[in-house]
Design a protein around this motif. Structure first.
Motif, short mmCIF file in Angstrom:
data_model
loop_
_atom_site.label_atom_id
_atom_site.label_comp_id
_atom_site.label_asym_id
_atom_site.label_seq_id
_atom_site.Cartn_x
_atom_site.Cartn_y
_atom_site.Cartn_z
N LEU A 64 0.84 -1.20 0.00
CA LEU A 64 0.00 0.00 0.00
C LEU A 64 0.87 1.24 0.00
N LEU A 76 -5.80 5.08 -0.20
CA LEU A 76 -4.84 3.99 -0.02
C LEU A 76 -4.53 3.48 -1.42
N PRO A 78 -2.93 0.73 -3.81
CA PRO A 78 -2.30 -0.57 -4.05
C PRO A 78 -1.20 -0.42 -5.10
#
Ligand code: MEV
Length: 385
Positions: A64, A76, A78
């Motif tokens: 993250l 957040l 990825p």
């Protein structure tokens, strides 16, 4: 339902892996929580349906990116990438930018372009006016080929002709199409093939290639930020970052490396979200060179109190279609929690700008190797390969 989570998770990196997973899973949907708890990845059966000659799946760390704030909202992020410093660097730079309020940005509508390549046109000079006269019929033919996209609000928007070599009768007819929340490659290829017969009937010659262009000039995203000199480590480092940015404007060899640093972040998000990162790479570098000289995608300028950064690049991203239904991609899309490809594009552009800031800050101060070595030591201490 979109759950917006704080992206400021102090000390997240130092927590045990199981704690990090539990933290994220706690606010995730059941399928995402289950996927995370099982270690993520792609099952070989799904992989077998995605490609030919499958024998296994290849893995990457999914991490993250933290601290990102864009247009007053936390994300957040990825990121799937093998290079150890990319996630830490983007997160660290996003934290500095966050101190000054975060990134702002905007993105164009989702315009992708079909190209119909014509050669042997008997009167190429006359072709642009002929094509302009039948533009409504070409737009109608394009829309008829993609009815579901039109029903969702997308569809063909404009047609233009560029003569490439009048003596050869070589030209290209381009059709701009709004592809909504799709990446759009298949839709655009469908349009190119549907429209080509009418083009040839009108101007003669023959249509050879009928395919999208990955130079998605009509689908650009921009992000900007202000960061104080104190935040980057003082006036000397802020000066260094601005000088490093200027170096990339003056020298193509440096601009390529500068842009590689930008794409470290962009590609990592693209891979995590199951996007066509080769298309994104091709578009980014084509855009960097589209005025005839290869340029930096992101630039930094000194202000009285610090630095102003800006990035612009084409981003052909999709929230539907492609492999967006694969379980890991669904999970990553849930975590980043964007409502449209425009919103996603601005976030991805901001990650690119953060990655560039981190690289230039390191290069303009202690050099890139010390930070790399610190991370390397941390990984070795954790027993990583
Ligand atoms: C390394 O992955 C990326 C950098 O080379 C980018 C740059 O030089 O700006 C550090």
């Amino acid at each position: 339902m979109i759950v917006v989570r704080s992206s400021r998770l102090a000390g997240f990196y130092a927590r045990p892996l199981a704690d990090r997973v539990a933290h994220v899973a706690a606010t995730a949907t059941a399928p995402t929580a289950a996927w995370l708890s099982a270690g993520g990845g792609l099952d070989v059966g799904t992989a077998d349906r995605m490609s030919e000659n499958v024998i296994a799946t290849a893995g990457l760390p999914l991490a993250l990116g933290l601290n990102l704030r864009v247009n007053q909202q936390d994300y957040l992020v990825p990121m799937a990438v093998e290079e150890p410093s990319v996630v830490a660097a983007a997160s660290a730079a996003a934290r500095l930018v966050r101190l000054g309020g975060g990134f702002t940005g905007d993105a164009d509508a989702s315009i992708m372009t079909a190209q119909i390549h014509v050669d042997g046109c008997p009167d190429a000079q006359a072709a642009p006016a002929i094509i302009a006269a039948i533009e409504p019929a070409l737009l109608a033919a394009a829309d008829a080929a993609i009815p579901r996209m039109c029903a969702r609000g997308g569809g063909a928007r404009a047609v233009r002709t560029r003569v490439l070599d009048a003596a050869e009768g070589a030209l290209v007819v381009e059709v701009d199409v709004d592809v909504g929340d799709a990446m759009g490659a298949n839709l655009i290829d469908t349009v190119a093939e549907a429209v080509a017969p009418q083009v040839i009937a009108a101007i003669g010659g023959s249509a050879l290639l009928r395919i999208l262009t990955n130079l998605a000039l009509g689908r650009r995203a921009r992000a900007r930020c202000e960061v104080s000199a104190d935040a980057v480590g003082g006036d000397a480092i802020a000066d260094g970052i601005a000088r490093a940015s200027r170096f990339a404007e003056l020298d193509v060899a440096r601009a390529v490396t500068h842009n590689k640093g930008v794409m470290n972040g962009v590609d990592a998000v693209a891979v995590a979200l199951g996007q066509d990162w080769r298309a994104i790479e091709a578009g980014a570098h084509g855009f960097a060179a589209h005025d005839g000289r290869y340029r930096p995608l992101a630039t930094w300028q000194r202000t009285p109190t610090g630095l102003r950064g800006a990035i612009e690049l084409p981003l052909a991203l999709g929230l539907v279609g492609g492999c967006t239904a694969a379980p890991g991609v669904r999970a990553a899309l849930e975590l980043i929690a964007v409502g449209s490809t425009q919103e996603l594009a601005v976030v991805v552009a901001a990650v690119g700008l953060a990655s560039n800031l981190a690289a230039l800050r390191a290069l303009a101060s202690e050099g890139i190797q010390r930070g790399h070595m610190r991370l390397h030591a941390r990984r070795l201490a954790g027993g990583a390969p």
